[in-house]
Design a protein around this motif. Structure first.
Motif, short mmCIF file in Angstrom:
data_model
loop_
_atom_site.label_atom_id
_atom_site.label_comp_id
_atom_site.label_asym_id
_atom_site.label_seq_id
_atom_site.Cartn_x
_atom_site.Cartn_y
_atom_site.Cartn_z
N HIS A 58 0.81 -1.22 0.00
CA HIS A 58 0.00 0.00 0.00
C HIS A 58 0.85 1.27 0.00
O HIS A 58 0.32 2.35 -0.27
CB HIS A 58 -0.94 -0.01 1.20
CG HIS A 58 -1.93 -1.14 1.17
ND1 HIS A 58 -3.19 -1.02 0.61
CD2 HIS A 58 -1.83 -2.43 1.60
CE1 HIS A 58 -3.82 -2.18 0.72
NE2 HIS A 58 -3.02 -3.05 1.31
N ARG B 278 -6.37 -1.51 7.18
CA ARG B 278 -7.55 -0.67 7.26
C ARG B 278 -7.23 0.64 7.99
O ARG B 278 -7.70 1.71 7.59
CB ARG B 278 -8.66 -1.42 8.00
CG ARG B 278 -9.97 -0.63 8.10
CD ARG B 278 -10.77 -0.65 6.82
NE ARG B 278 -11.11 -2.02 6.47
CZ ARG B 278 -12.13 -2.71 6.99
NH1 ARG B 278 -12.91 -2.15 7.91
NH2 ARG B 278 -12.37 -3.95 6.60
N GLU C 266 -5.29 2.90 5.63
CA GLU C 266 -6.18 3.47 4.61
C GLU C 266 -7.01 4.62 5.20
O GLU C 266 -7.21 5.66 4.55
CB GLU C 266 -7.10 2.39 4.05
CG GLU C 266 -6.37 1.35 3.21
CD GLU C 266 -7.26 0.18 2.81
OE1 GLU C 266 -6.93 -0.52 1.85
OE2 GLU C 266 -8.31 -0.04 3.50
N THR C 267 -7.47 4.44 6.42
CA THR C 267 -8.30 5.46 7.07
C THR C 267 -7.52 6.73 7.33
O THR C 267 -7.99 7.84 7.06
CB THR C 267 -8.87 4.91 8.39
OG1 THR C 267 -9.61 3.70 8.13
CG2 THR C 267 -9.78 5.92 9.05
N TRP D 202 -4.17 12.13 13.74
CA TRP D 202 -5.49 11.51 13.56
C TRP D 202 -5.99 10.89 14.86
O TRP D 202 -7.16 11.08 15.24
CB TRP D 202 -5.40 10.46 12.46
CG TRP D 202 -6.69 9.74 12.19
CD1 TRP D 202 -7.70 10.14 11.36
CD2 TRP D 202 -7.10 8.49 12.76
NE1 TRP D 202 -8.72 9.23 11.37
CE2 TRP D 202 -8.38 8.20 12.22
CE3 TRP D 202 -6.53 7.60 13.66
CZ2 TRP D 202 -9.08 7.05 12.56
CZ3 TRP D 202 -7.23 6.45 14.01
CH2 TRP D 202 -8.49 6.19 13.47
N GLN E 246 -4.61 7.64 5.91
CA GLN E 246 -4.14 8.23 4.65
C GLN E 246 -5.27 9.02 3.97
O GLN E 246 -5.04 10.11 3.42
CB GLN E 246 -3.63 7.15 3.70
CG GLN E 246 -3.08 7.69 2.39
CD GLN E 246 -1.63 7.30 2.17
OE1 GLN E 246 -0.76 7.52 3.01
NE2 GLN E 246 -1.36 6.71 1.02
N ALA E 247 -6.49 8.51 4.03
CA ALA E 247 -7.62 9.20 3.43
C ALA E 247 -7.90 10.53 4.12
O ALA E 247 -8.41 11.48 3.49
CB ALA E 247 -8.87 8.32 3.49
N ALA E 248 -7.53 10.62 5.40
CA ALA E 248 -7.72 11.87 6.14
C ALA E 248 -6.62 12.89 5.85
O ALA E 248 -6.71 14.03 6.29
CB ALA E 248 -7.77 11.58 7.64
N GLY E 249 -5.59 12.47 5.11
CA GLY E 249 -4.51 13.37 4.72
C GLY E 249 -3.67 13.86 5.88
O GLY E 249 -3.21 15.01 5.89
#
Length: 511
Positions: A402, A479, A482-483, A494, A485-488
């Motif tokens: 990933h 998971r 991914e969570t 985070w 990374q999606a939040a930048g």
């Protein structure tokens, strides 16, 4: 080391010499043998034909002579596994029984002590790995740590303590050695004094340390060590090994009572003459060239550098000691130091000396997650419950495709059992091995802790979030990545803002 002490240690080695073979032959049971081998710095592995030897060096520090010894030992005894521990020791694994005594005696000739590496003894003194060269440190604590180690060694063979005693020195608020929650910890202050903490520790029933002195003079370090020994041997539990660590003194005496008894013991200690003789200051090494890179650290000495190298799980490839010997040939004042998180540092390099060390240590971690920490695990350790190293490999393999940005996943700490050799309780994410019963069938599992920290003034133990099956953890880490990374953002940012989301995510995988 004075000759009298060295002679006594050699005698102890000779008396132990035939015991490993007797155990491997089935002539000694595990419990009996462990009682003999632990104090010698050795334990039998899960395979009774294989043994581990723990090399204790103050703060995990190796000069070129010690480094050459390790390289020679690896080659002579065909050592195929080296493990850097969270207590800054180096463990040689998969040794045949006949190799132990010769290795112990040979190590002693190079100033490396194995005795006291286990059992009810003062353990190797821990030191911030970059002490003396780190920018921003309060002061160099290493000379006082060395004096402490010498003093403890001088008393070790005659001490009878309830359990082990871990002493640590920290040069900054990073608190890498966990000095604020060890059996005894010295924390450097900007005014040139030490804060002193005692009776802390990880493992079952973890405790933060109790501050017993705000401004201790560095010259008085040995008096504080003597006082801690007096308190431990007077009030420690000699009947119940499960409660025979200094942290249980907080329950026995209470924090106020502990401070009071420590003060009394300190007064008694001061009736002796315990003097620290500091080494002469070396002439500063002259700079030569410049260096830079992601693993290159600028020292506080202008023009000098350190190089970091973190092999996965703290498993040092057996060829690295020889490569480093070759890279450092002809250099002066260079040292190799083991960090408590399994990172290796090579210090006091000129710019021209850096490239050879970088080449000798290629292939290590590149991200915070790849710098994750794990104990040796149940595949090797007879006390272990789960294979922490196997879990680290599974997580890395699952995450690698990933290509998450650095910081999206944190450094994880994994312990194979509640003894907390991976320090799971103070990790941003920490796993401890156990078993989960499902329909009355036991399944390999790990309990997940989150939110731990070892930084001074923000120390805290992680909160238990749930129990995950070992087979589900790699998917959970993917998971999570991914969570985040999606939040930048990074995991640290985070997690601080999305504690409920983290708990919900864990709940999706928990059993």
């Amino acid at each position: 080391m004075e000759q009298r002490l060295k002679t006594r240690m050699k005698e102890a080695i000779h008396q132990f010499a035939d015991k490993p073979a007797a155990f491997s032959a089935g002539e000694l049971d595990r419990k009996t043998y462990k009682g003999m081998s632990g104090g010698m710095g050795s334990y039998a592995q899960r395979d009774p034909a294989c043994h581990m030897l723990r090399l204790r060096m103050v703060g995990g520090c190796m000069d070129q002579d010690k480094l050459h010894f390790v390289a020679d030992a690896v080659e002579k005894y065909h050592v195929d596994r080296l493990k850097m521990t969270t207590c800054q020791t180096l463990q040689l694994h998969n040794l045949p029984p006949q190799a132990l005594a010769p290795l112990m005696e040979q190590a002693l000739e190079h100033g490396i002590v194995t005795l006291g590496g286990g059992g009810d003894n003062p353990r190797s003194v821990m030191v911030s790995p970059l002490s003396g060269v780190e920018q921003g440190e309060a002061f160099d604590v290493r000379p006082f740590a060395q004096a402490a180690a010498d003093y403890l060694l001088s008393r070790m063979l005659d001490l009878h303590m309830p359990r082990k005693l871990k002493v640590a020195f920290s040069n900054s608020l990073k608190n890498e050695t966990h000095a604020t929650f060890r059996d005894l910890g010295f924390v450097a202050r900007e005014d040139g004094t030490f804060q002193v903490y005692c009776a802390g520790g990880l493992g079952p029933n973890p405790k933060m340390g109790v501050c017993v002195e705000e401004h201790a003079a560095p010259a008085d370090v040995l008096y504080y060590i003597d006082a801690m020994i007096r308190v431990f041997t007077t009030f420690g539990n000699y009947e119940n090994r499960a409660k025979a660590r200094t942290r249980y003194l907080q329950e026995t005496l209470g924090t106020d009572g502990l401070r009071s008894e420590f003060a009394k013991a300190l007064e008694q200690a001061r009736t002796q003459q315990l003097t620290i003789v500091l080494p002469e200051t070396e002439t500063p090494k002259q700079p030569d060239g410049e260096a830079s890179g992601e693993r290159v650290i600028c020292q506080k000495q202008p023009g000098l550098y350190a190089v970091s190298y973190h092999p996965m799980g703290g498993n040092l490839p057996p060829e690295i000691p020889r490569k480093l010997c070759q890279a450092l040939e002809g250099t002066c004042q260079t040292q190799v130091r083991i960090g408590p998180d399994g990172t290796l540092y090579v210090i006091n390099l000129t710019g021209r000396e850096v490239p050879a060390v970088l080449r000798a240590t290629e292939g290590g971690a590149r991200t915070a997650f790849e710098c994750s920490v794990g104990c040796i695990g149940a595949a090797v350790c007879q006390q272990g419950v789960r294979d922490s190293q196997g879990l680290l490999i599974a997580m890395m393999d699952a995450v690698r495709p990933h290509a998450f940005a650095d910081g999206v996943l944190p450094r994880v700490r994994v312990s194979g059992c509640p003894s907390s050799c991976g320090c799971h309780q103070i990790g941003e994410l920490g796993f401890v091995g156990g078993v989960k019963m499902i329909d009355k069938v036991p399944h390999p599992a790990f309990t997940l802790f989150a939110g731990g920290s070892d930084a001074q003034n923000s120390e805290r133990f992680g909160e238990k979030l749930g129990v995950l099956l070992e087979s589900d953890i790699p998917a959970f880490m993917v998971r999570l990545g991914e969570t985040v990374q999606a939040a930048g953002t990074t995991y640290a940012q985070w997690a601080a803002e999305h504690g409920d989301t983290l708990a919900d995510l864990v709940a999706q995988f928990a059993r």
